[in-house]
Design an enzyme around this catalytic site. Structure first.
Site, PDB file in Angstrom:
ATOM      1  N   HIS A  54       0.873  -1.188   0.000  1.00  0.00           N
ATOM      2  CA  HIS A  54       0.000   0.000   0.000  1.00  0.00           C
ATOM      3  C   HIS A  54       0.904   1.230   0.000  1.00  0.00           C
ATOM      4  O   HIS A  54       2.032   1.191   0.508  1.00  0.00           O
ATOM      5  CB  HIS A  54      -0.845  -0.051   1.276  1.00  0.00           C
ATOM      6  CG  HIS A  54      -1.875   1.028   1.407  1.00  0.00           C
ATOM      7  ND1 HIS A  54      -1.573   2.297   1.836  1.00  0.00           N
ATOM      8  CD2 HIS A  54      -3.216   1.015   1.207  1.00  0.00           C
ATOM      9  CE1 HIS A  54      -2.685   3.021   1.875  1.00  0.00           C
ATOM     10  NE2 HIS A  54      -3.698   2.275   1.504  1.00  0.00           N
ATOM     11  N   ASP A 109       3.144  -4.922   8.182  1.00  0.00           N
ATOM     12  CA  ASP A 109       1.923  -4.131   8.050  1.00  0.00           C
ATOM     13  C   ASP A 109       0.722  -5.076   8.179  1.00  0.00           C
ATOM     14  O   ASP A 109       0.459  -5.885   7.292  1.00  0.00           O
ATOM     15  CB  ASP A 109       1.943  -3.437   6.672  1.00  0.00           C
ATOM     16  CG  ASP A 109       0.672  -2.636   6.395  1.00  0.00           C
ATOM     17  OD1 ASP A 109      -0.307  -2.763   7.159  1.00  0.00           O
ATOM     18  OD2 ASP A 109       0.663  -1.897   5.396  1.00  0.00           O
ATOM     19  N   GLN A 166      -4.390  -5.238   6.786  1.00  0.00           N
ATOM     20  CA  GLN A 166      -5.383  -6.115   6.148  1.00  0.00           C
ATOM     21  C   GLN A 166      -5.393  -7.512   6.736  1.00  0.00           C
ATOM     22  O   GLN A 166      -6.126  -8.368   6.255  1.00  0.00           O
ATOM     23  CB  GLN A 166      -5.104  -6.203   4.635  1.00  0.00           C
ATOM     24  CG  GLN A 166      -5.286  -4.908   3.889  1.00  0.00           C
ATOM     25  CD  GLN A 166      -6.737  -4.421   3.863  1.00  0.00           C
ATOM     26  OE1 GLN A 166      -7.668  -5.165   4.142  1.00  0.00           O
ATOM     27  NE2 GLN A 166      -6.918  -3.154   3.546  1.00  0.00           N
ATOM     28  N   LYS A 222     -10.225  -1.022  10.510  1.00  0.00           N
ATOM     29  CA  LYS A 222     -10.342  -2.225   9.682  1.00  0.00           C
ATOM     30  C   LYS A 222     -10.643  -3.448  10.549  1.00  0.00           C
ATOM     31  O   LYS A 222     -10.727  -4.572  10.067  1.00  0.00           O
ATOM     32  CB  LYS A 222      -9.059  -2.438   8.887  1.00  0.00           C
ATOM     33  CG  LYS A 222      -8.818  -1.308   7.868  1.00  0.00           C
ATOM     34  CD  LYS A 222      -7.680  -1.616   6.951  1.00  0.00           C
ATOM     35  CE  LYS A 222      -7.152  -0.382   6.253  1.00  0.00           C
ATOM     36  NZ  LYS A 222      -8.034   0.125   5.205  1.00  0.00           N
ATOM     37  N   CYS A 258      -4.920   2.712  -3.524  1.00  0.00           N
ATOM     38  CA  CYS A 258      -3.672   3.216  -2.933  1.00  0.00           C
ATOM     39  C   CYS A 258      -2.567   2.167  -3.036  1.00  0.00           C
ATOM     40  O   CYS A 258      -1.757   1.984  -2.115  1.00  0.00           O
ATOM     41  CB  CYS A 258      -3.862   3.636  -1.474  1.00  0.00           C
ATOM     42  SG  CYS A 258      -5.074   4.924  -1.272  1.00  0.00           S
TER      43      CYS A 258
HETATM   44  N1  7TS Z   1      -1.502  -0.763   4.698  1.00  0.00           N
HETATM   45  C1  7TS Z   1      -2.426  -1.513   4.084  1.00  0.00           C
HETATM   46  C2  7TS Z   1      -2.077  -2.904   3.654  1.00  0.00           C
HETATM   47  C3  7TS Z   1      -3.706  -0.995   3.871  1.00  0.00           C
HETATM   48  O1  7TS Z   1      -4.618  -1.751   3.272  1.00  0.00           O
HETATM   49  C4  7TS Z   1      -3.999   0.316   4.293  1.00  0.00           C
HETATM   50  C5  7TS Z   1      -5.333   0.940   4.025  1.00  0.00           C
HETATM   51  C6  7TS Z   1      -3.009   1.041   4.946  1.00  0.00           C
HETATM   52  C7  7TS Z   1      -1.774   0.480   5.121  1.00  0.00           C
HETATM   53  C8  7TS Z   1      -3.291   2.405   5.478  1.00  0.00           C
HETATM   54  O2  7TS Z   1      -4.209   2.310   6.517  1.00  0.00           O
HETATM   55  P1  7TS Z   1      -4.865   3.611   7.155  1.00  0.00           P
HETATM   56  O3  7TS Z   1      -5.898   3.082   8.091  1.00  0.00           O
HETATM   57  O4  7TS Z   1      -3.778   4.322   7.864  1.00  0.00           O
HETATM   58  O5  7TS Z   1      -5.435   4.400   6.031  1.00  0.00           O
HETATM   59  N2  7TS Z   1      -6.029   0.392   2.943  1.00  0.00           N
HETATM   60  C9  7TS Z   1      -7.138   0.902   2.379  1.00  0.00           C
HETATM   61  C10 7TS Z   1      -7.752   0.301   1.284  1.00  0.00           C
HETATM   62  O6  7TS Z   1      -7.370  -0.747   0.777  1.00  0.00           O
HETATM   63  N3  7TS Z   1      -8.814   1.039   0.930  1.00  0.00           N
HETATM   64  O7  7TS Z   1      -8.904   2.087   1.747  1.00  0.00           O
HETATM   65  C11 7TS Z   1      -7.855   2.022   2.664  1.00  0.00           C
END
Ligand code: 7TS
Length: 632
Positions: free
Chosen positions: A345, A422, A425, A448, A586
């Protein structure tokens, strides 16, 4: 955090009123979630609530029985009397409101319905909605007679989960060879999610065997999973969108929140709200206890050795930036190397690019194969004595690939690199144990994991965290300040400058309680069935290509529809009440690796059903047809 930090020494950290008072939603099935289904006339709600509590206290794998789903589900899943609306079945196709979008009737051919119903007993369908719906012409502007969350008419007794073996037997025998197009060379691959039958937990199932004989075996192997009861805990799942029951398949972007979490937030602001640590009064003690209690829950959830290793942040993005700004500042220098994978990401790419730029370091990227699997040999070749940090995702948000995280950590450790995993997910789909994972940092976002937005976690090894410079400075993170110098707290306070997101941290604790009551193993098993089912169904749609065909996937299916832009597909699905993300997620580098700027991405959580997947597949077929590609 020592107890002396608490304004009221009589109250121990971690005393969380929600756990003591089930009416606050401290149980998996909140009374609020049960009440509507029970109806006003039922004699002993307290007993049923207790049974619900026992259900979710049951250890995964324990035999069903008292307190198990069968006891609970009889009253809970009693089919509500939903009046059948006066749907003009023979109505002509309606015009969608999208520009140039003539949304025709959505016919719902439920593939394998009879077989799946025989096998699954309606388990995934979230009630009768899909079955009821497929008999009629469905139009985006006409509500379904029964929302997916509305009950289990015709399927009042839940059945055990479908496992690899019988799904394999069932699905393998139905559609012939599964076509999952290879992203780059177009060659089909075999049906790829199913492990060998011998590896199914409990060793259940016989190759090729289907039918009722299997049911009793499965019933004794795993506790059943009552998706209908779970759905009732999520009020938003009863929403209607464009006149249709909401089908929430955008869980990789964010998950919906159970009533228990909503209630916990409300309770915090109604009874506990205060800043923490500083003021010596009752509410400060309450909010501090609730906040530190949430930290304990997070530590337990990921099996961290100590609560002092849990830093609250705004989310994954901030956690990664924190490590880049502190560890990176201290340990990455000119000529050093940082290794990531092609799957990442943007949140796990850009901070390292910036760091490399600032320090004269090099960012190296482990490639993936045409299925989206990290090429371990190539990854290994990137690791050397200059590798200061390896940072990779446990589950790809764009393709769903589950990486061999433990193995990758081990390989990085052999060259002395530090490792960040990370977990944005992964935490909602699989059990994470940071100690057995062996990494130095693990990061995730609460939103999430069925918790509020704006709260996340950085886990780091205590000695490492304590050796790092602060991220932000100011209040809360200092031990002592003179006008000449400041002395910082140790972790976690060192990294929690200013007033944090107290209420949402508490909400995260409630979400963790909720998830733990269902059990990550049960969740993983159920979702695996969903992914198997969705993959089979979607891959049979003409002109549909699944992007990312790794043998281990979780939560996500990325796809493209020939001749229709992904953004257009997403907008049209919205007309059917179906929420998916379409775009680059992203994660532009990995999509471009597969030749796409955007994909359509349905993503799943444990409250989704096969009925919803049926609707998705039917809508996609319709969209495809309307675009004039029915000949494909
Ligand atoms: N890493 C991964 C693997 C992610 O899927 C996301 C967010 C992030 C980092 C960043 O997370 P945040 O909570 O700090 O934004 N992924 C997604 C997505 O797939 N669609 O919207 C956000």
């Amino acid at each position: 955090m020592s107890t002396s930090d608490y304004p009221n020494p009589g109250q121990s950290p971690g005393l969380d009123p929600v756990r003591l008072n089930p009416s606050l939603g401290g149980v998996g099935l909140s009374p609020q979630g049960l009440a509507p289904a029970l109806g006003p006339g039922l004699p002993d709600e307290a007993l049923l609530t207790r049974l619900a509590n026992e259900l979710f206290s049951a250890v995964p794998g324990s035999p069903p029985g008292f307190g198990g789903v069968p006891v609970l589900s009889a009253p809970v899943t009693a089919p509500p009397q939903v009046p059948v609306p006066d749907v003009p079945l023979a109505a002509p196709p309606s015009q969608g409101s999208l520009p140039n979008a003539a949304l025709g009737p959505l016919s719902i051919p439920l593939p394998y319905e009879a077989e799946l119903d025989a096998l699954l007993g309606g388990l995934f369908r979230g009630g009768s909605s899909a079955s009821a719906a497929h008999d009629m012409e469905l139009r985006p502007d006409i509500p379904l007679s029964t929302p997916p969350s509305a009950g289990t008419a015709g399927h009042s007794s839940p059945v055990p989960l479908p496992y690899d073996a019988e799904l394999k037997a069932l699905l393998g025998g139905l559609g012939g060879e599964t076509r999952v197009a290879d992203p780059t060379n177009g060659a089909g691959s075999s049906f790829y999610f199913l492990k060998d039958i011998g590896s199914v937990p409990g060793g259940i199932g016989v190759p090729g065997q289907t039918g009722p004989g299997l049911h009793s075996e499965f019933a004794s192997a795993h506790p059943p999973f009552d998706v209908n009861a779970i759905r009732r805990d999520f009020p938003i799942l009863s929403e209607h969108v464009n006149g249709r029951p909401l089908v929430w398949l955008d869980n990789a972007a964010t998950t919906q929140k159970p009533q228990a979490v909503i209630d916990r937030l409300s309770h915090f602001y109604s009874h506990e709200n205060s800043n923490i640590h500083r003021a010596a009064h009752e509410l400060a003690a309450r909010s501090t206890d609730a906040y530190e209690g949430a930290r304990q829950k997070v530590a337990r959830f990921i099996n961290a050795p100590s609560t002092e290793e849990i830093v609250f942040t705004r989310g994954t993005t901030e956690s990664i930036n924190l490590v880049a700004a502190t560890f990176g500042l201290q340990h990455v220098g000119e000529g050093d190397e940082i290794v990531i994978t092609h799957l990442e990401h943007h949140a796990n790419i850009v901070p390292w690019q910036q760091l490399a730029l600032a320090k004269g370091a090099k960012l190296r990227v482990a490639p993936v194969d045409d299925r989206g699997v990290v090429l371990l040999e190539e990854y290994g070749k990137l690791l050397n004595g200059r590798t200061k940090l390896v940072s990779f995702t446990q589950v790809s948000n764009a393709l769903g690939t589950v990486t061999p995280a433990q193995q990758m950590v081990e390989m990085a450790k052999r060259v002395g690199a530090r490792v960040l995993v990370d977990g944005a997910q992964s935490v909602s789909h699989m059990k994470v144990d940071v100690q057995s994972l062996g990494a130095d940092f693990f990061v995730f976002s609460g939103h999430k994991l069925f918790a509020p937005t704006g709260i996340g976690v950085l886990w780091g090894k205590k000695d490492l965290l304590d050796s790092l410079p602060p991220y932000q400075t100011g209040g809360n993170m200092i031990q002592d300040v003179t006008l000449e110098r400041s002395i910082f707290h140790a972790a976690p306070n060192r990294f929690e400058a200013g007033t944090g997101n107290i209420a949402d941290a508490v909400g995260l604790g409630a979400a963790i309680d909720y998830v733990e009551r269902i059990g990550l193993e049960n969740i993983s098993r159920y979702e695996h069935g969903l992914i198997v089912y969705a993959t089979k169904l979607l891959s049979e749609i003409p002109g549909l290509t699944i992007v990312g065909t790794a043998p281990e996937k979780a939560g996500v299916i990325s796809l493209v529809l020939k001749g229709v832009k992904s953004e257009e597909v997403g907008a049209r699905l919205n007309k059917y009440g179906i929420a998916v993300r379409s775009g680059h997620h992203c994660a532009q580098p990995i999509l471009r690796r597969f030749g796409h700027e955007a994909t359509v991405r349905p993503s799943f959580a444990f409250y989704n059903t096969c009925g919803e997947i049926d609707l998705l597949a039917s809508a996609l077929r319709d969209i495809q047809r309307q675009a004039g590609h029915s000949h494909l």
